[in-house]
Design a protein around this motif. Structure first.
Motif, short mmCIF file in Angstrom:
data_model
loop_
_atom_site.label_atom_id
_atom_site.label_comp_id
_atom_site.label_asym_id
_atom_site.label_seq_id
_atom_site.Cartn_x
_atom_site.Cartn_y
_atom_site.Cartn_z
N THR A 88 9.54 0.56 26.10
CA THR A 88 8.21 1.11 26.38
C THR A 88 8.14 1.68 27.78
N VAL A 89 8.62 0.96 28.77
CA VAL A 89 8.59 1.43 30.16
C VAL A 89 9.37 2.73 30.31
N ASN A 90 10.57 2.76 29.76
CA ASN A 90 11.40 3.96 29.91
C ASN A 90 10.85 5.15 29.13
N ALA A 91 10.37 4.93 27.91
CA ALA A 91 9.80 6.03 27.13
C ALA A 91 8.57 6.61 27.83
N TRP A 92 7.73 5.73 28.36
CA TRP A 92 6.51 6.15 29.06
C TRP A 92 6.86 6.99 30.29
N ALA A 93 7.78 6.51 31.10
CA ALA A 93 8.16 7.23 32.32
C ALA A 93 8.74 8.60 31.99
N LEU A 94 9.42 8.70 30.87
CA LEU A 94 10.02 9.97 30.46
C LEU A 94 9.05 10.86 29.67
N GLY A 95 7.90 10.32 29.30
CA GLY A 95 6.93 11.10 28.53
C GLY A 95 7.30 11.25 27.07
N LEU A 96 8.02 10.29 26.52
CA LEU A 96 8.43 10.33 25.11
C LEU A 96 7.33 9.67 24.28
N ALA A 130 18.17 3.06 34.71
CA ALA A 130 16.98 3.77 34.23
C ALA A 130 15.72 2.95 34.42
N PHE A 131 15.81 1.64 34.33
CA PHE A 131 14.61 0.82 34.41
C PHE A 131 13.94 0.93 35.79
N GLU A 132 14.69 0.73 36.85
CA GLU A 132 14.12 0.83 38.20
C GLU A 132 13.55 2.22 38.45
N ARG A 133 14.25 3.24 37.98
CA ARG A 133 13.74 4.61 38.14
C ARG A 133 12.43 4.79 37.38
N SER A 134 12.34 4.21 36.19
CA SER A 134 11.12 4.33 35.39
C SER A 134 9.95 3.62 36.05
N VAL A 135 10.19 2.42 36.58
CA VAL A 135 9.14 1.69 37.29
C VAL A 135 8.65 2.52 38.47
N GLN A 136 9.57 3.07 39.24
CA GLN A 136 9.20 3.89 40.40
C GLN A 136 8.42 5.13 39.96
N GLU A 137 8.86 5.77 38.90
CA GLU A 137 8.18 6.97 38.38
C GLU A 137 6.74 6.64 37.98
N LEU A 138 6.54 5.55 37.27
CA LEU A 138 5.19 5.17 36.86
C LEU A 138 4.33 4.86 38.08
N ARG A 139 4.88 4.17 39.05
CA ARG A 139 4.12 3.88 40.27
C ARG A 139 3.73 5.16 40.99
N GLU A 140 4.64 6.12 41.04
CA GLU A 140 4.34 7.40 41.69
C GLU A 140 3.25 8.17 40.95
N MET A 141 3.09 7.90 39.66
CA MET A 141 2.03 8.54 38.88
C MET A 141 0.71 7.78 38.95
N GLY A 142 0.68 6.71 39.73
CA GLY A 142 -0.56 5.97 39.94
C GLY A 142 -0.74 4.74 39.10
N VAL A 143 0.27 4.37 38.32
CA VAL A 143 0.19 3.17 37.49
C VAL A 143 0.47 1.95 38.36
#
Length: 180
Positions: A88-96, A130-143
């Motif tokens: 879920t975290v990775n799909a969300w960060a990638l916009g899947l 990919a997990f750490e990158r996804s967490v960072q990506e979501l945080r950068e989007m305001g999550v």
């Protein structure tokens, strides 16, 4: 006091079996809860979905509605994605957005809906870059991602630690405070 609406989205990880208790706790905090589940989580909870719908007063959703069908939920004041699996975290960060839960939270970012997420992943999964990158990506989007100290700390594979649901509910309370 006007009730706030919380979309509570759960993935297929063991803490999802506590979801009825979490709904009751959120309701006690003044939330009108709408429950969404990934398809696997919905399958895990299949025998209890009618009871969860009765508890929330809303249908439990795990699939997109068809075009033209009315929304069956009120508008969200906040969204909590917990437990959020590796997938879920990775799909969300990638916009899947092939899954309902991921689609709603991806769109929620663009709608400026306050969103908190708390992963539930073991220490082996988090070693995947990919997990750490996804967490960072979501945080950068305001999550607000409750991961690490003060949130969810990964456990060793096969070992289940208590899931810090209270931290997740505290986070959404802080994102969308109750009106006085």
């Amino acid at each position: 006091m006007t009730k706030r609406t919380l979309y509570l989205f759960g993935s297929a990880a063991p803490p999802v079996f506590d979801i009825a208790r979490v709904i009751e706790e959120a309701q006690a905090r003044g939330w009108d809860v709408c429950l969404g589940l990934t398809p696997a989580a919905a399958e895990w909870l299949a025998d209890g979905l009618d009871g969860l719908a009765a508890l929330t007063g809303h249908p439990v959703r795990s699939r997109y509605k068809r075009p033209g069908e009315p929304d069956v939920w009120p508008t969200a004041d906040a969204i909590l994605v917990a437990p959020a699996t590796f997938n879920t975290v990775n799909a969300w960060a990638l916009g899947l957005t092939d899954r309902f839960v991921v689609g709603v939270v991806a769109e929620g970012i663009g709608k400026n809906i306050p969103i908190a997420a708390m992963p539930c992943v073991n220490a082996a999964y988090v070693r995947h870059r990919a997990f750490e990158r996804s967490v960072q990506e979501l945080r950068e989007m305001g999550v607000t991602v409750l991961y690490g100290e003060g949130g969810f700390v990964p456990n060793q594979p096969g070992r289940r630690e208590p899931y810090p649901w209270d931290r997740a509910l505290d986070a959404v309370d802080g994102l969308a405070p109750a009106a006085e």
